[in-house]
Write a protein that holds these residues in place. Structure first.
Motif, PDB file in Angstrom:
ATOM      1  N   GLY A 163       1.190  -5.195  19.000  1.00 11.14           N
ATOM      2  CA  GLY A 163       2.074  -5.299  18.854  1.00 11.14           C
ATOM      3  C   GLY A 163       3.139  -6.227  17.806  1.00 11.14           C
ATOM      4  N   ALA A 164       2.581  -6.996  17.444  1.00  2.00           N
ATOM      5  CA  ALA A 164       3.079  -7.528  16.199  1.00  2.00           C
ATOM      6  C   ALA A 164       3.604  -6.745  14.936  1.00  2.00           C
ATOM      7  CB  ALA A 164       2.206  -8.671  15.332  1.00  2.00           C
ATOM      8  N   ALA A 165       4.618  -6.911  13.949  1.00  2.00           N
ATOM      9  CA  ALA A 165       5.378  -6.699  12.810  1.00  2.00           C
ATOM     10  C   ALA A 165       4.132  -6.739  12.132  1.00  2.00           C
ATOM     11  CB  ALA A 165       6.990  -7.112  13.114  1.00  2.00           C
ATOM     12  N   ALA A 166       4.615  -5.187  10.906  1.00  2.00           N
ATOM     13  CA  ALA A 166       3.465  -5.337  10.197  1.00  2.00           C
ATOM     14  C   ALA A 166       4.074  -5.261   8.946  1.00  2.00           C
ATOM     15  CB  ALA A 166       2.893  -4.009  10.232  1.00  2.00           C
ATOM     16  N   PRO A 167       3.027  -5.882   7.405  1.00  2.00           N
ATOM     17  CA  PRO A 167       3.721  -5.790   6.680  1.00  2.00           C
ATOM     18  C   PRO A 167       3.794  -4.416   5.892  1.00  2.00           C
ATOM     19  CG  PRO A 167       1.312  -6.661   7.087  1.00  2.00           C
ATOM     20  CD  PRO A 167       1.880  -6.435   8.266  1.00  2.00           C
ATOM     21  N   LEU A 168       4.599  -4.202   5.150  1.00  2.00           N
ATOM     22  CA  LEU A 168       5.159  -2.697   4.678  1.00  2.00           C
ATOM     23  C   LEU A 168       4.779  -2.591   3.005  1.00  2.00           C
ATOM     24  CD1 LEU A 168       6.586   0.170   4.992  1.00  2.00           C
ATOM     25  CD2 LEU A 168       8.662  -0.880   4.270  1.00  2.00           C
ATOM     26  N   VAL A 169       4.020  -1.840   2.323  1.00  2.00           N
ATOM     27  CA  VAL A 169       3.561  -1.079   1.684  1.00  2.00           C
ATOM     28  C   VAL A 169       4.209   0.741   1.203  1.00  2.00           C
ATOM     29  CG1 VAL A 169       1.541  -0.291   0.293  1.00  2.00           C
ATOM     30  CG2 VAL A 169       1.075  -1.815   1.746  1.00  2.00           C
ATOM     31  N   VAL A 170       5.389   0.280   0.337  1.00  2.00           N
ATOM     32  CA  VAL A 170       5.701   1.392   0.046  1.00  2.00           C
ATOM     33  C   VAL A 170       5.276   2.093  -0.536  1.00  2.00           C
ATOM     34  CG1 VAL A 170       7.709   2.636  -1.470  1.00  2.00           C
ATOM     35  CG2 VAL A 170       8.062   0.212   0.045  1.00  2.00           C
ATOM     36  N   PHE A 171       4.754   3.466  -0.633  1.00  2.00           N
ATOM     37  CA  PHE A 171       3.859   4.242  -1.357  1.00  2.00           C
ATOM     38  C   PHE A 171       4.687   5.488  -2.265  1.00  2.00           C
ATOM     39  CE2 PHE A 171      -0.647   6.215  -0.900  1.00  2.00           C
ATOM     40  CZ  PHE A 171      -1.279   5.498  -2.522  1.00  2.00           C
ATOM     41  N   PRO A 172       4.836   5.351  -3.476  1.00  2.00           N
ATOM     42  CA  PRO A 172       5.900   6.259  -3.934  1.00  2.00           C
ATOM     43  C   PRO A 172       4.449   7.798  -4.395  1.00  2.00           C
ATOM     44  CG  PRO A 172       6.215   4.039  -5.664  1.00  2.00           C
ATOM     45  CD  PRO A 172       5.603   3.984  -3.991  1.00  2.00           C
ATOM     46  N   HIS A 173       4.994   8.848  -4.494  1.00  2.00           N
ATOM     47  CA  HIS A 173       4.404   9.709  -4.929  1.00  2.00           C
ATOM     48  C   HIS A 173       4.315   9.846  -6.729  1.00  2.00           C
ATOM     49  CE1 HIS A 173       7.064  12.837  -5.727  1.00  2.00           C
ATOM     50  NE2 HIS A 173       7.837  12.765  -4.351  1.00  2.00           N
ATOM     51  N   GLY A 174       3.490  10.398  -7.236  1.00  2.00           N
ATOM     52  CA  GLY A 174       3.136  10.928  -8.891  1.00  2.00           C
ATOM     53  C   GLY A 174       4.307  11.577  -9.335  1.00  2.00           C
ATOM     54  N   GLY A 175       3.838  12.504 -10.601  1.00  2.00           N
ATOM     55  CA  GLY A 175       4.545  13.905 -10.797  1.00  2.00           C
ATOM     56  C   GLY A 175       5.687  13.518 -11.421  1.00  2.00           C
ATOM     57  N   PRO A 176       6.927  13.213 -11.787  1.00  2.00           N
ATOM     58  CA  PRO A 176       7.487  12.948 -10.301  1.00  2.00           C
ATOM     59  C   PRO A 176       8.176  14.568  -9.933  1.00  2.00           C
ATOM     60  CG  PRO A 176       9.057  12.318 -11.732  1.00  2.00           C
ATOM     61  CD  PRO A 176       7.778  12.741 -12.808  1.00  2.00           C
ATOM     62  N   PHE A 177       8.404  15.621 -10.483  1.00  2.00           N
ATOM     63  CA  PHE A 177       8.692  16.908 -10.615  1.00  2.00           C
ATOM     64  C   PHE A 177       8.387  18.084  -9.433  1.00  2.00           C
ATOM     65  CE2 PHE A 177      10.807  14.532 -13.834  1.00  2.00           C
ATOM     66  CZ  PHE A 177      12.207  14.488 -13.318  1.00  2.00           C
ATOM     67  N   GLY A 178       8.735  18.680  -8.698  1.00  2.00           N
ATOM     68  CA  GLY A 178       8.070  19.148  -7.788  1.00  2.00           C
ATOM     69  C   GLY A 178       7.121  19.090  -7.074  1.00  2.00           C
ATOM     70  N   VAL A 179       6.689  17.720  -6.956  1.00  2.00           N
ATOM     71  CA  VAL A 179       5.704  16.781  -6.157  1.00  2.00           C
ATOM     72  C   VAL A 179       6.592  15.994  -5.072  1.00  2.00           C
ATOM     73  CG1 VAL A 179       4.211  15.929  -6.275  1.00  2.00           C
ATOM     74  CG2 VAL A 179       4.473  16.122  -8.578  1.00  2.00           C
ATOM     75  N   GLU A 180       5.782  16.627  -4.080  1.00  2.00           N
ATOM     76  CA  GLU A 180       6.243  15.786  -2.511  1.00  2.00           C
ATOM     77  C   GLU A 180       4.804  15.169  -1.783  1.00  2.00           C
ATOM     78  OE1 GLU A 180       7.318  18.930   0.373  1.00  2.00           O
ATOM     79  OE2 GLU A 180       6.855  20.323  -1.079  1.00  2.00           O
ATOM     80  N   ASP A 181       5.419  14.477  -0.923  1.00  2.00           N
ATOM     81  CA  ASP A 181       4.461  13.933  -0.162  1.00  2.00           C
ATOM     82  C   ASP A 181       4.386  14.698   1.101  1.00  2.00           C
ATOM     83  OD1 ASP A 181       3.499  11.539  -0.739  1.00  2.00           O
ATOM     84  OD2 ASP A 181       5.459  10.458  -1.293  1.00  2.00           O
TER      85      ASP A 181
END
Length: 631
Positions: free
Chosen positions: A394-412
């Motif tokens: 129930g508590a607010a969670a810390p956030l981890v932003v996780f950008p993908h590699g590549g970058p071109f043509g690659v997607e999460d």
């Protein structure tokens, strides 16, 4: 298939709250990596990972006994296998050499009968196993080298490797590959030259007829299949604007028409007939994509719809089938399911669970990847996934932003990801965004990211971070960013562009000094790679310097963890050396982990585990503390 539906419901709808998985649970090797059914339906081949190797086992269904195996030895890994007859299969394998932990393909094949006899090593790239012809396979060979390019030839080889292969036809251009129909007749040939220009040809009579020249059309098309009746081919086709589509082409006339498309995204995958002879539909949508059949009356459409309904919220793929179509092997995956394997009797509708790849992971202890869409600051629609931890209480969670590699043509992509579940099990929310430049949305969306390193691609990451911070269940005062390869670059540029947004940043194998991309690493060494760098990075040295973390180290406020393999040939360790020097000169502290034998990614169990232990410890120290006032 009523019994199938009831069984799946009982499995997927347990209500007891399970404990989150441990790091060791998530790093533990699966029991099975893949399964495939022999054409006779009598045997199953499965890849089994062990501590120091991956072996291939052949199991007789009648008594579930192992009748034969392929063991490449210590530091050897069977990467894939395919049946070439009722009683014989081929395996492809890789090996580790010396101190380097990354396995490298041996470029060879190993063949074996189901009773363990007639073992043989073969060379060549198999194009099609020709299961309709138990005595032969189709291979592609380089028959002549022209200025570092191969003249390729399609050939028919005996499955026992004996004798001289029969020549069928040469490729339509240097380096070309082929697509054949279910009987082995070639219909398409295509290649990409050193200038990254693709050309595609259709076989008509004894000639190759051009049907796409990227230099003129501005798009690429990839032949993906031929219909069972051998009248039509299927193409995965780019568009100058908008997502990719699936086209059908009349092999006699060349007339083309779209049979599957979506205004928002590329097809998530093709859907094949049970025998694998022809594509019969495509799946679309975020999350567990839904199938759109080219013809709803196709004889396999009904059973595939039943599977789709039975495994609602997951993806059920037919991965192999017996020649008579009675026995079908179904692989089920999802965001909370790394893999289950079923045997379906198509006559009775009975479905039998053969195995789970990682049975120690409880679906109810894992976290959902929730698709989202939001608007960037300039109005471009961005899509991605937000994963909220189950253990937040129930508590607010810390956030981890996780950008993908590549970058071109690659997607999460939606599915099971060890690192995402690892963070969620630790109590972190995880943000993954397909910023412009990513795949999955068509060529024009990818090209929006060209020459935007540190520019609008970085703005997209910032905008998505601020969007996630405003969502329920997120503690906006505790945010870190962690990325690998291009994602490592984006993590450090995030800390530079938005110094008060992120408490900490983790960069693994990031290209931190953009001019160095033209001097170090393997990309710039080929004509194709150098052309890609020029198109996607640009050649303006002043701009490259301005958008390099190495030249902006003094702006960083976030705590830093730098990670790099000492044998990385893609993003040279020169990048992290330059980054460390810049941080030292700016008086900025950082932590580091630099295993000398790893490459572009971690492959040894020991160093991989140590990497994740350090990442989690770093995040815990910087996100678990009480937020500072005004932060």
């Amino acid at each position: 298939m009523k019994r199938l539906c009831i069984a799946a419901l009982a499995m997927c709808c347990a209500t007891a709250l399970a404990a989150p998985p441990s790091l060791d649970d998530l790093l533990r090797r699966p029991q099975y990596e893949s399964m495939s059914l022999s054409p006779s339906g009598e045997y199953v081949a499965t890849r089994v990972p062990l501590d120091d190797r991956t072996v291939l086992a052949i199991v007789r269904r009648a008594d579930m006994k192992v009748t034969a195996s392929v063991d490449p030895g210590e530091d050897g890994f069977v990467d894939s296998s395919f049946w070439v007859s009722d009683t014989r299969l081929f395996a492809e394998w890789s090996m580790r050499f010396g101190a380097v932990t990354q396995p490298y393909s041996m470029g060879s094949l190993y063949s074996i009968d189901v009773d363990g006899r007639n073992r043989r090593s073969l060379y060549g790239s198999v194009l099609d196993p020709l299961t309709s012809d138990p005595e032969h396979v189709l291979i592609v060979s380089c028959v002549k080298v022209l200025k570092n390019e191969c003249v390729t030839r399609l050939r028919r080889m005996r499955t026992d490797g004996r004798g001289t292969p029969d020549d069928i036809v040469d490729g339509a251009a240097p380096g070309a590959t082929f697509l054949v129909d279910r009987l082995g007749a070639p219909h398409f040939s295509w290649a990409t030259d050193n200038d990254d220009i693709q050309k595609v040809f259709l076989r008509r009579g004894d000639a190759w007829i051009p049907i796409n020249d990227e230099q003129q059309s501005g798009v690429e098309i990839v032949p993906v299949g031929v219909s069972y009746d051998r009248r039509f081919g299927f193409l995965w086709s780019e568009r100058k604007a908008g997502p990719d589509v699936i086209e059908r082409i009349d092999l006699a006339t060349g007339e083309r028409g779209v049979v599957a498309s979506d205004p928002l995204a590329n097809p998530a995958r093709l859907v094949w007939s049970f025998d694998g002879s022809e594509p019969i539909g495509a799946a679309f949508g975020a999350g567990a994509a839904r199938i759109r059949f080219f013809d709803e009356k196709h004889p396999h459409a009904l059973l595939l719809r039943d599977l789709e309904r039975t495994f609602e919220g997951e993806v059920a793929r037919v991965t192999s089938t017996s020649r008579d179509g009675r026995s079908v092997l179904v692989t089920v995956t999802g965001d909370r399911e790394p893999g289950r394997f079923y045997l379906l009797d198509t006559a009775s509708g009975d479905l039998k669970l053969l195995a789970r790849s990682r049975p120690w992971l409880d679906r109810d202890s894992l976290s959902e990847m929730r698709p989202f869409a939001m608007q960037a600051r300039d109005g471009v629609t961005l899509q991605g996934y937000l994963t909220l931890p189950k253990a937040a209480g129930g508590a607010a969670a810390p956030l981890v932003v996780f950008p993908h590699g590549g970058p071109f043509g690659v997607e999460d992509e939606w599915g099971f990801h060890d690192d995402v579940q690892m963070l969620a099990a630790r109590g972190y929310a995880v943000l993954q965004v397909n910023f412009r430049g990513s795949g999955g949305r068509g060529r024009d969306f990818m090209e929006l990211g060209y020459r935007q390193w540190g520019g609008t691609m970085q703005d997209d990451l910032t905008d998505a971070t601020r969007w996630a911070m405003a969502q329920a269940g997120i503690d906006a005062s505790r945010v870190c960013v962690w990325g690998e390869s291009y994602g490592g670059y984006a993590a450090l540029m995030g800390a530079i562009r938005e110094p008060d947004l992120y408490r900490c940043a983790i960069g693994m194998a990031g290209p931190y000094d953009l001019p160095t991309m033209y001097r170090w690493g393997d990309i710039h060494r080929s004509t194709w790679g150098k052309g890609r760098l020029q198109a996607t990075l640009g050649t303006d040295q002043q701009a490259l310097v301005a958008t390099s973390p190495t030249h902006n180290a003094d702006r960083i406020k976030a705590a830093l963890l730098l990670v790099q393999g000492g044998r990385d040939g893609r993003v040279s360790p020169q990048h992290v050396r330059a980054m460390k020097a810049a941080l030292d000169a700016a008086g900025k502290s950082y932590e580091g982990y630099f295993p000398p034998s790893e490459t572009h990614g971690f492959f040894a169990d020991k160093s991989r585990r140590e990497y994740y232990v350090r990442v989690l410890d770093f995040l815990d120290r910087h996100l678990r503390t009480t937020p500072a006032a005004g932060r």
